[in-house]
Design a protein around this motif. Structure first.
Motif, PDB file in Angstrom:
ATOM      1  N   ARG B 165       0.828  -1.208   0.000  1.00 17.86           N
ATOM      2  CA  ARG B 165       0.000   0.000   0.000  1.00 17.86           C
ATOM      3  C   ARG B 165       0.861   1.255   0.000  1.00 17.86           C
ATOM      4  NH1 ARG B 165      -4.195  -2.633   4.259  1.00 17.86           N
ATOM      5  NH2 ARG B 165      -5.169  -3.981   2.720  1.00 17.86           N
ATOM      6  N   GLU B 166       0.808   1.946  -1.112  1.00 17.72           N
ATOM      7  CA  GLU B 166       1.621   3.146  -1.226  1.00 17.72           C
ATOM      8  C   GLU B 166       1.214   4.185  -0.185  1.00 17.72           C
ATOM      9  OE1 GLU B 166       3.212   4.475  -5.214  1.00 17.72           O
ATOM     10  OE2 GLU B 166       1.665   5.987  -4.842  1.00 17.72           O
ATOM     11  N   MET B 167      -0.091   4.253   0.113  1.00 20.09           N
ATOM     12  CA  MET B 167      -0.547   5.273   1.072  1.00 20.09           C
ATOM     13  C   MET B 167       0.003   5.000   2.475  1.00 20.09           C
ATOM     14  SD  MET B 167      -2.934   3.294  -0.450  1.00 20.09           S
ATOM     15  CE  MET B 167      -4.118   2.009  -0.070  1.00 20.09           C
ATOM     16  N   GLU B 168       0.184   3.737   2.828  1.00 21.42           N
ATOM     17  CA  GLU B 168       0.768   3.422   4.139  1.00 21.42           C
ATOM     18  C   GLU B 168       2.254   3.773   4.170  1.00 21.42           C
ATOM     19  OE1 GLU B 168      -0.272  -0.663   4.892  1.00 21.42           O
ATOM     20  OE2 GLU B 168      -2.291  -0.131   5.574  1.00 21.42           O
ATOM     21  N   LEU B 169       2.906   3.603   3.036  1.00 29.75           N
ATOM     22  CA  LEU B 169       4.303   4.045   2.956  1.00 29.75           C
ATOM     23  C   LEU B 169       4.387   5.544   3.231  1.00 29.75           C
ATOM     24  CD1 LEU B 169       5.417   2.078  -0.229  1.00 29.75           C
ATOM     25  CD2 LEU B 169       6.348   1.757   2.060  1.00 29.75           C
ATOM     26  N   HIS B 170       3.490   6.285   2.600  1.00 27.93           N
ATOM     27  CA  HIS B 170       3.526   7.741   2.773  1.00 27.93           C
ATOM     28  C   HIS B 170       3.192   8.136   4.205  1.00 27.93           C
ATOM     29  CE1 HIS B 170       2.706   8.286  -1.834  1.00 27.93           C
ATOM     30  NE2 HIS B 170       3.917   7.850  -1.562  1.00 27.93           N
ATOM     31  N   GLU B 171       2.170   7.478   4.773  1.00 32.58           N
ATOM     32  CA  GLU B 171       1.750   7.833   6.143  1.00 32.58           C
ATOM     33  C   GLU B 171       2.838   7.569   7.168  1.00 32.58           C
ATOM     34  OE1 GLU B 171      -1.883   5.725   6.796  1.00 32.58           O
ATOM     35  OE2 GLU B 171      -3.016   6.975   5.396  1.00 32.58           O
ATOM     36  N   THR B 172       3.696   6.621   6.886  1.00 33.40           N
ATOM     37  CA  THR B 172       4.760   6.292   7.845  1.00 33.40           C
ATOM     38  C   THR B 172       6.082   6.963   7.493  1.00 33.40           C
ATOM     39  OG1 THR B 172       5.129   4.247   6.600  1.00 33.40           O
ATOM     40  CG2 THR B 172       3.772   4.091   8.582  1.00 33.40           C
ATOM     41  N   GLY B 173       6.042   7.900   6.579  1.00 31.73           N
ATOM     42  CA  GLY B 173       7.226   8.730   6.335  1.00 31.73           C
ATOM     43  C   GLY B 173       8.112   8.278   5.189  1.00 31.73           C
ATOM     44  N   PHE B 174       7.688   7.261   4.452  1.00 30.70           N
ATOM     45  CA  PHE B 174       8.462   6.867   3.269  1.00 30.70           C
ATOM     46  C   PHE B 174       7.996   7.745   2.105  1.00 30.70           C
ATOM     47  CE2 PHE B 174       8.690   3.103   5.996  1.00 30.70           C
ATOM     48  CZ  PHE B 174      10.067   2.930   6.040  1.00 30.70           C
ATOM     49  N   LEU B 175       8.518   8.941   2.113  1.00 34.96           N
ATOM     50  CA  LEU B 175       8.122   9.993   1.173  1.00 34.96           C
ATOM     51  C   LEU B 175       9.327  10.429   0.346  1.00 34.96           C
ATOM     52  CD1 LEU B 175       6.114  12.016   3.812  1.00 34.96           C
ATOM     53  CD2 LEU B 175       5.099  11.015   1.747  1.00 34.96           C
ATOM     54  N   PRO B 176       9.084  10.924  -0.860  1.00 32.45           N
ATOM     55  CA  PRO B 176      10.209  11.348  -1.711  1.00 32.45           C
ATOM     56  C   PRO B 176      11.116  12.370  -1.024  1.00 32.45           C
ATOM     57  CG  PRO B 176       8.185  11.288  -2.972  1.00 32.45           C
ATOM     58  CD  PRO B 176       7.798  11.029  -1.543  1.00 32.45           C
ATOM     59  N   GLU B 177      10.524  13.270  -0.250  1.00 33.71           N
ATOM     60  CA  GLU B 177      11.364  14.297   0.384  1.00 33.71           C
ATOM     61  C   GLU B 177      12.286  13.709   1.456  1.00 33.71           C
ATOM     62  OE1 GLU B 177       8.047  14.288   0.158  1.00 33.71           O
ATOM     63  OE2 GLU B 177       7.067  15.160   1.923  1.00 33.71           O
ATOM     64  N   ASN B 178      11.897  12.569   2.026  1.00 33.39           N
ATOM     65  CA  ASN B 178      12.771  11.929   3.018  1.00 33.39           C
ATOM     66  C   ASN B 178      13.776  10.979   2.373  1.00 33.39           C
ATOM     67  OD1 ASN B 178      11.434  13.227   5.098  1.00 33.39           O
ATOM     68  ND2 ASN B 178       9.937  11.572   5.344  1.00 33.39           N
ATOM     69  N   TYR B 179      13.493  10.585   1.153  1.00 31.96           N
ATOM     70  CA  TYR B 179      14.369   9.647   0.444  1.00 31.96           C
ATOM     71  C   TYR B 179      14.625  10.158  -0.976  1.00 31.96           C
ATOM     72  CZ  TYR B 179      13.563   6.485   4.336  1.00 31.96           C
ATOM     73  OH  TYR B 179      13.527   5.942   5.601  1.00 31.96           O
ATOM     74  N   PRO B 180      15.305  11.285  -1.102  1.00 37.12           N
ATOM     75  CA  PRO B 180      15.504  11.870  -2.440  1.00 37.12           C
ATOM     76  C   PRO B 180      16.254  10.917  -3.372  1.00 37.12           C
ATOM     77  CG  PRO B 180      16.885  12.956  -0.781  1.00 37.12           C
ATOM     78  CD  PRO B 180      15.944  12.086  -0.042  1.00 37.12           C
ATOM     79  N   GLY B 181      15.763  10.861  -4.589  1.00 41.80           N
ATOM     80  CA  GLY B 181      16.429  10.050  -5.614  1.00 41.80           C
ATOM     81  C   GLY B 181      16.017   8.594  -5.598  1.00 41.80           C
ATOM     82  N   ILE B 182      15.215   8.207  -4.615  1.00 38.63           N
ATOM     83  CA  ILE B 182      14.804   6.801  -4.485  1.00 38.63           C
ATOM     84  C   ILE B 182      13.334   6.674  -4.844  1.00 38.63           C
ATOM     85  CG2 ILE B 182      14.347   5.027  -2.721  1.00 38.63           C
ATOM     86  CD1 ILE B 182      17.090   5.922  -1.504  1.00 38.63           C
ATOM     87  N   THR B 183      13.001   5.600  -5.546  1.00 39.45           N
ATOM     88  CA  THR B 183      11.615   5.371  -5.928  1.00 39.45           C
ATOM     89  C   THR B 183      10.847   4.782  -4.753  1.00 39.45           C
ATOM     90  OG1 THR B 183      12.311   4.954  -8.193  1.00 39.45           O
ATOM     91  CG2 THR B 183      10.120   4.162  -7.569  1.00 39.45           C
ATOM     92  N   ILE B 184       9.638   5.283  -4.524  1.00 41.55           N
ATOM     93  CA  ILE B 184       8.774   4.742  -3.471  1.00 41.55           C
ATOM     94  C   ILE B 184       7.487   4.279  -4.150  1.00 41.55           C
ATOM     95  CG2 ILE B 184       7.463   5.305  -1.390  1.00 41.55           C
ATOM     96  CD1 ILE B 184       9.849   7.360  -0.874  1.00 41.55           C
ATOM     97  N   SER B 185       7.184   3.013  -3.982  1.00 36.48           N
ATOM     98  CA  SER B 185       6.099   2.456  -4.786  1.00 36.48           C
ATOM     99  C   SER B 185       5.278   1.430  -4.005  1.00 36.48           C
ATOM    100  CB  SER B 185       6.701   1.789  -6.031  1.00 36.48           C
ATOM    101  OG  SER B 185       5.685   1.358  -6.892  1.00 36.48           O
ATOM    102  N   GLY B 186       3.977   1.425  -4.276  1.00 42.31           N
ATOM    103  CA  GLY B 186       3.095   0.425  -3.685  1.00 42.31           C
ATOM    104  C   GLY B 186       2.137  -0.100  -4.730  1.00 42.31           C
ATOM    105  N   THR B 187       1.629  -1.284  -4.516  1.00 40.24           N
ATOM    106  CA  THR B 187       0.702  -1.874  -5.484  1.00 40.24           C
ATOM    107  C   THR B 187      -0.631  -1.133  -5.442  1.00 40.24           C
ATOM    108  OG1 THR B 187       1.741  -3.985  -4.970  1.00 40.24           O
ATOM    109  CG2 THR B 187      -0.319  -4.050  -6.242  1.00 40.24           C
ATOM    110  N   GLU B 188      -1.148  -0.960  -4.248  1.00 42.60           N
ATOM    111  CA  GLU B 188      -2.420  -0.259  -4.094  1.00 42.60           C
ATOM    112  C   GLU B 188      -2.114   1.230  -3.936  1.00 42.60           C
ATOM    113  OE1 GLU B 188      -3.779  -2.365  -0.648  1.00 42.60           O
ATOM    114  OE2 GLU B 188      -3.392  -4.236  -1.699  1.00 42.60           O
ATOM    115  N   GLN B 189      -2.733   2.011  -4.793  1.00 44.73           N
ATOM    116  CA  GLN B 189      -2.372   3.425  -4.854  1.00 44.73           C
ATOM    117  C   GLN B 189      -3.603   4.329  -4.855  1.00 44.73           C
ATOM    118  OE1 GLN B 189      -0.030   3.972  -8.389  1.00 44.73           O
ATOM    119  NE2 GLN B 189       1.617   2.596  -7.705  1.00 44.73           N
ATOM    120  N   LYS B 190      -3.376   5.541  -4.404  1.00 43.62           N
ATOM    121  CA  LYS B 190      -4.385   6.603  -4.530  1.00 43.62           C
ATOM    122  C   LYS B 190      -3.753   7.766  -5.288  1.00 43.62           C
ATOM    123  CE  LYS B 190      -6.803   6.117  -0.099  1.00 43.62           C
ATOM    124  NZ  LYS B 190      -7.033   6.833   1.179  1.00 43.62           N
TER     125      LYS B 190
END
Lengths: 271, 395
Positions: B165-190
């Motif tokens: 779940r991409e939204m859970e990644l974002h809610e727990t701080g796995f965000l582009p601004e915290n991990y510049p240059g790294i792809t953050i991806s989830g199967t279920e997306q909004k």
């Protein structure tokens, strides 16, 4: 022997506070400085969307609805989870296996458990959890104030129903009484008894544990769905027939005494 | 957080009507009377069929589980890794270094990591944010892994942090601004508007599953409209995410040291239920089997090169959700290529903690069934007596 409908307690609380439209849970105007940051509603299988695999335990107990609110109150970030279950025993069952080593219990005029990071509460069909992020005294105080407000707005409903011929003679239930009705409940609430229920399809287990003279005293009231399930349980426990019931074999550490009190219902005492 | 926002009719059943002194039917007292309770819901029945035989037809390769070091597990303890409730980045860096050097026998971090990955790989870091901020794979561990991968010559653009779940990644701080240059991806997306559906009314998640790779089980998933976005599809097929089948070439698995009832949700569970759709149907009748069998298919079996269990903070009860009173500091990392062996050691640790806390007297009888199934499938070693556990105490 029949199961009777016998009142154990009949303690009524008057309900003086006005009720809110409960699907909202809390609103910003209900407490000074309260701000609802996020809110989510889940019912049916949509609980999978919130806690994924953890939801199966709630389904086992008869889940109906969840409201989640992330709030800021008194500069503290708090998360409220309100579960409405299909029955009061389901709500109590979830509460009973989610509470553990409470720092304070049964403080809010109902069945509740307070720890550094969390307050949990059961009443009617409701199971409520308030989690604070820091565990500081200020956060705990904010949680307590919020819980009191939630207690005021929880719709009053019928209380917990205990089976006949069983039960504590007190309202201080937290940490002592558990209700279990399925495999996941056993795994989470009474894992040492899981083996006794292998091959048992359906059951309702009330488990009461106290200490007498420094020794554990355990009492269980178990209703099985069929004679076959009862037979499986007795086989798994290796009990032997004795008089009008069963007992543990000589030399076993725990002394079991089991009596049949209904068609597929037994009362178990373990000392 | 998502879901529907509307009034909910209660729909509850009344089993009986209470007679009270005042004639009121509703009270706030916890106990009011004695009566029979509602009939219990069904317990798990006979085991349903699956397509596991399909998985076994695919030949193994050099990366296939249990990987380079079957049965080897390195445990690193550090009593100072958490101070004032904050995980210490420096301590985690030291713990990870010690784990990697010990596991591989190499003298440098670069050489240790190059045993598993190369600069040409696209590397997926499988984290576990499902329990929210309270109990996610720690950012300190993820950042330590990324830093060491960079030391090994892996460019940041070749790293993907992923979960279901991409939204859970974002809610727990796995965000582009915290991990510049790294792809953050989830199967279920909004999307940015919070919708699971694109302008054509199609679930974003549908575009993320690969229908060529699936786990079939004779259990039907049937979900309402609010649940479907979290499952992507119903029916008897669970499809693997394209993140595993197409996007990444190697996977580094970063689960959390958590219980699941009397068992655990560690390497195999983090991979299996994180990599496929339509998981809801599998919990009741196939938990143990599916946790192992899903990992036996090539998109997982042949790509997971390393497992590092985040045992800095974990839980011993209430898992896989985060129940604060059961969250604890284990102050450790576990590392190994063999997910079955790592899970066995993790189960030992969690079971011991549950015994110490008087939740149980011994390991739950069914706790290790998934390990047995995984061992049958050749995914690793689940027998304690055959596991080579090395323990390092840093402080």
């Amino acid at each position: 022997m029949r199961n009777y409908l016998i009142p154990v307690f009949l303690i009524l609380f008057s309900i003086s506070q006005p009720r809110t439209a409960f699907s909202q849970l809390l609103t910003n105007d209900q407490l000074p400085g309260l701000k609802i940051e996020k809110e989510g509603h889940y019912d049916g299988t949509s609980l999978y969307g919130y806690i994924d695999g953890g939801s199966t335990l709630y389904f086992e107990y008869g889940f109906e609805r969840l409201v989640v609110q992330e709030v800021t109150f008194q500069n503290e970030k708090l998360t409220i989870e309100y579960y409405r279950m299909k029955s009061s025993v389901g709500a109590f069952g979830i509460y009973s296996i989610n509470t553990f080593q409470c720092q304070a219990a049964d403080q809010f005029g109902m069945t509740d458990c307070e720890n550094q990071y969390q307050i949990q509460l059961f009443t009617g069909h409701h199971y409520l959890s308030v989690v604070n992020a820091t565990g500081t005294p200020a956060a705990q105080n904010a949680s307590a104030l919020l819980t009191r407000k939630l207690k005021e707005i929880l719709p009053a409903e019928e209380g917990l129903i205990l089976p006949a011929q069983f039960g504590p003679s007190t309202n201080q239930l937290t940490g002592k009484l558990k209700f279990i009705r399925g495999e996941l409940g056993l795994q989470n609430g009474l894992p040492d008894w899981s083996g006794y229920f292998e091959g048992v399809k359906n059951f309702n287990l009330w488990f009461w544990q106290t200490q007498t003279d420094g020794k554990d005293f355990r009492q269980a009231h178990i209703t099985f769905d069929s004679p076959g399930d009862l037979d499986n349980f007795l086989h798994n426990t290796s009990l032997i027939a004795s008089g009008d019931g069963w007992t543990s074999k000589e030399g076993q550490a725990d002394k079991w005494v089991v009596k049949k009190i209904g068609e597929n219902t037994i009362l178990v005492v373990v000392r | 957080m998502s879901g529907k926002n509307e009034n909910h009719p209660s729909g509850r059943r009344n089993f009986f009507k209470l007679l009270t002194a005042g004639g009121a039917g509703f009270v706030l007292s916890p106990i009011v009377a004695s009566a029979p309770v509602e009939a219990a819901e069904k317990m798990p029945q006979a085991k349903p069929a699956t397509n596991i035989q399909d998985a076994l037809k695919f030949p193994r390769n050099a990366n296939s589980m249990p990987g380079l070091f079957p049965g080897a597990v390195t445990r690193v303890n550090h009593s100072g890794c958490i101070q004032d409730k904050a995980i210490q980045q420096k301590a985690v860096d030291q713990m990870l270094t010690a784990a990697m050097l010990n596991l591989t026998g190499k003298k440098s971090v670069k050489k240790a990591w190059r045993k598993f990955v190369s600069p040409d790989d696209i590397i997926g870091l499988k984290v576990n944010p499902v329990a929210g901020k309270l109990l996610t794979t720690s950012h300190e561990l993820v950042k330590a892994v990324i830093a060491q991968l960079e030391t090994a010559g892996i460019p940041r653009k070749n790293i993907v942090i992923w979960d279901r779940r991409e939204m859970e990644l974002h809610e727990t701080g796995f965000l582009p601004e915290n991990y510049p240059g790294i792809t953050i991806s989830g199967t279920e997306q909004k999307d940015a508007k919070g919708s699971f559906f694109d302008t054509n009314g199609k679930l974003y998640g549908e575009g993320m599953i690969d229908k060529e790779w699936f786990y079939w089980a004779d259990v039907e998933g049937s979900y309402d409209e609010y649940t479907m976005p979290y499952m992507v599809n119903g029916g008897k097929h669970s499809y693997y995410t394209k993140i595993c089948t197409k996007q990444v070439t190697k996977i580094i698995n970063l689960p959390i040291l958590k219980n699941a009832g009397g068992s655990v949700t560690l390497c195999l569970k983090n991979l299996s239920y994180g990599a496929i759709s339509n998981t809801g149907r599998l919990h009741e009748k196939l938990w143990h089997d599916s946790v192992a069998e899903i990992c036996a298919f090539p998109p997982i079996r042949d790509k997971v090169v390393l497992n590092i269990v985040d045992g800095l903070i974990g839980c011993y009860n209430g898992g896989p959700a985060a129940n604060p009173q059961f969250i604890c500091q284990y102050n450790l990392l576990l590392a190994g290529t063999d997910p079955v062996a790592v899970d066995r050691i993790g189960l030992n640790i969690v079971s011991q903690k549950r015994i110490e806390m008087k939740l149980q007297k011994e390991e739950a009888p069914a706790a290790s069934l998934f390990l047995k199934r995984a061992e049958e499938l050749g995914l690793g070693i689940g027998d304690n007596s055959r596991i080579n556990l090395k323990t390092i105490d840093l402080a």
